[in-house]
Write an enzyme that holds these catalytic residues in place. Structure first.
Site, PDB file in Angstrom:
ATOM      1  N   ASP A 155      32.029  43.447  -8.504  1.00 57.25           N
ATOM      2  CA  ASP A 155      32.290  42.718  -9.742  1.00 57.25           C
ATOM      3  C   ASP A 155      33.505  41.809  -9.571  1.00 57.25           C
ATOM      4  OD1 ASP A 155      31.858  41.964 -12.383  1.00 57.25           O
ATOM      5  OD2 ASP A 155      31.571  44.022 -13.060  1.00 57.25           O
ATOM      6  N   ASP A 213      27.757  27.427  -4.463  1.00 55.72           N
ATOM      7  CA  ASP A 213      27.586  26.854  -3.121  1.00 55.72           C
ATOM      8  C   ASP A 213      27.893  27.870  -2.031  1.00 55.72           C
ATOM      9  OD1 ASP A 213      26.921  24.407  -4.223  1.00 55.72           O
ATOM     10  OD2 ASP A 213      28.875  23.479  -3.858  1.00 55.72           O
TER      11      ASP A 213
END
EC number: 3.2.1.22
Length: 534
Positions: A155, A213
């Protein structure tokens, strides 16, 4: 009882003494060749987790057909640990929640035929306030290996940029560090990244695009947006599903074998959902080749829920080795039509009625990239029936229902041209082309918004197929196709659609302009099958 506090030797948990080359996950698709399937407790139980829950879940999945259908992962989420680390820095499980310990639970899960996954956070604390991994990454990797863990959800709560780094750069540093550590393990863990979710809800999406990306280089899947509504949460569960669905349509260009966009859990027993809505979430996630991770009380799932969750035709779509994500062929105020290719040469079409009324209509084959001069066999993946189609598929859908068809092609009619919307991911506006103008408009399902992109990068609308999208200076228009460089375009992983003649990028609103870095106005979604330059 205390945790295992003696660390295993680094050489045993991580790489052997031979040098190990660190490679991007997308360069090693064999680590996770198809999207993961299984169970996670979070959306259903949040921090109310314990050994009994996971034992009963494991037993139920082993006996009710879910394991046999492919759901072979049992993953813990937040709140499994103590609030403090041991004196030597290692994590400790909560002995009240897990009296026999996580190594025992892992062995039990694996004895039933499952893999075992765990949760940590890249920051200094988890989202629930438990110890995060920052500064302890190698220690945590060692202990996870010792416990038999083979899947890590990492997380992104409580991450703060260090001096000299932006917040986006800090996330990249932390997740990149984990990638290097996991890559050097003798048995690398499946790495689920949550970093993009922390950048998804801003008006300026440059950082979100930038994180998207790099996540395929570091892990096997990434949570790209907000959490799906939890069982006890307020609000509409259907609206939550639609939010995550729409986010997933924005990032199709990133997905390929070995890396999967993750729109979050299947909330199969949420009381706020109708059966059609539950089936729609499953069908859409399968059409995306998204992770199928159920967060529900598995022992109490109804026979209706188990029936759709174990639909082998749709699971085969989800697990198709091409891993191509379905993309939008058409969108209007009521219907989304999505398409993709499958590895056996067939074409998938998924039709979602997101409107408030039932609908009956025809879906023309040309918007699916297929010829209307051919005859095809279309299999309904819900019921299994097959029909012969030529010009269109007739569909009838309840509100919030989804139809899925697999269309078989033969040698004479096997050509499929990537066909669908070209839309700006920030505004949601569709590129619209007529003989008089080319611009951005609200998506309305017209053929002036449905584009075909051939292998040379030439783009034409279905409404005027003799004319091609042309750049002249900073203007764009539809001109008679001549295949000059002004009519050739290339699509990048950044979402830029770049003209070969001008070197400029398509810009929302109409026209082209100097290519910026991940700017909202220049990031576009294109149909599946278009070549993406990495």
């Amino acid at each position: 009882m205390r945790l295992i506090t003696r660390w295993i030797p680094l050489a045993n948990a991580l790489a052997s003494t031979m040098p190990v080359q660190v490679v991007a996950s997308i360069e090693n698709p064999s680590l996770l060749p198809t999207p993961p399937m299984g169970f996670n407790n979070w959306a259903r139980f949040m921090c109310d987790l314990n050994e009994t829950l996971f034992v009963e879940t494991t037993d139920a999945m082993a006996s009710n057909g879910l394991l046999e259908a492919g759901y072979n992962r049992i993953n813990l989420d937040d709140c499994w640990m103590n609030y403090d680390r041991a004196e030597n820095g290692s994590l400790e499980w909560n002995v009240t929640k897990f009296p026999r310990g996580l190594p025992w639970l892992g062995q039990y899960v694996k004895s039933k035929g499952f893999n075992f996954g765990i949760y940590e956070d890249s920051g200094n604390l988890t989202c629930g306030g438990y110890p995060g991994s920052e500064g302890y990454e190698e220690i945590d990797a060692e202990i996870f290996a010792a416990w038999g863990i083979d899947y890590l959800k990492l997380d992104g709560c409580n991450v703060y940029p260090k001096e000299g780094r932006t917040l986006q750069e800090e996330y990249k540093y932390l997740y990149g560090n984990w990638h290097e550590i996991l890559s050097k393990m003798q048995q690398p863990l499946i790495f689920s990244e949550s970093a993009p979710a922390y950048f998804s809800m801003t008006d300026n999406l440059t950082d979100w695009h930038t994180v998207m990306d790099w996540v395929p280089e570091y892990g096997e899947l990434a949570r790209h947006s907000v959490d799906i509504l939890v069982y006890s949460g307020e609000g509409s569960a259907w609206d939550s599903i639609m939010t995550n669905y729409k986010f997933n349509t924005l990032v199709a260009r990133y997905q390929r074998p070995g890396y999967y966009n993750d729109p979050d859990f299947l909330i199969a027993d949420h009381p706020g959902l109708s059966l059609d809505e539950k089936r729609s979430q499953f069908a859409l996630w399968a059409s995306f080749s998204a992770p199928l991770i159920i967060s529900a009380h598995i022992p109490d799932l109804s026979s209706e829920d188990l029936e759709y969750l174990t639909n082998q035709a749709l699971i085969a779509v989800d697990q198709d080795p091409l891993a191509q994500q379905a993309t939008l062929a058409s969108r209007d105020g009521s219907l989304d039509v999505l398409t993709r290719n499958l590895a056996d040469g067939s074409r998938l079409v998924t039709i979602l009625n997101h409107g408030s009324e039932s609908i009956e209509t025809d879906i023309s084959l040309d918007i699916l990239g297929l010829s209307t001069d051919c005859t095809y066999k279309a299999q309904d993946l819900w019921g299994g029936s097959t029909q012969t189609i030529k010009d269109a598929i007739r569909i009838k859908l309840n509100t919030h229902a989804t139809a899925v068809y697999k269309i078989d092609t033969d040698e004479k009619c096997s050509q499929v041209i990537p066909t669908g919307l070209i839309f700006n991911t920030a505004s949601g506006k569709c590129l619209t082309g007529t003989s008089s103008s080319v611009g951005s408009e609200s998506c309305n399902g017209s053929k002036s918004q449905i584009w075909q992109i051939d292998a040379s990068g030439v783009i034409r609308t279905l409404s005027e197929q003799s004319k091609c999208l042309t750049a002249d200076g900073k203007a764009i228009s539809l001109q008679e196709c001549s295949e000059n460089n002004g009519q050739k375009w290339s699509y990048a992983i950044t979402g830029n659609l770049k003209n070969a003649d001008t070197g400029y990028c398509l810009t929302n609103g109409g026209g082209v302009s100097a290519c910026g870095f991940e700017t909202n106005s220049q990031v576009f979604g294109l149909p599946a099958g278009v070549h993406v330059a990495l």
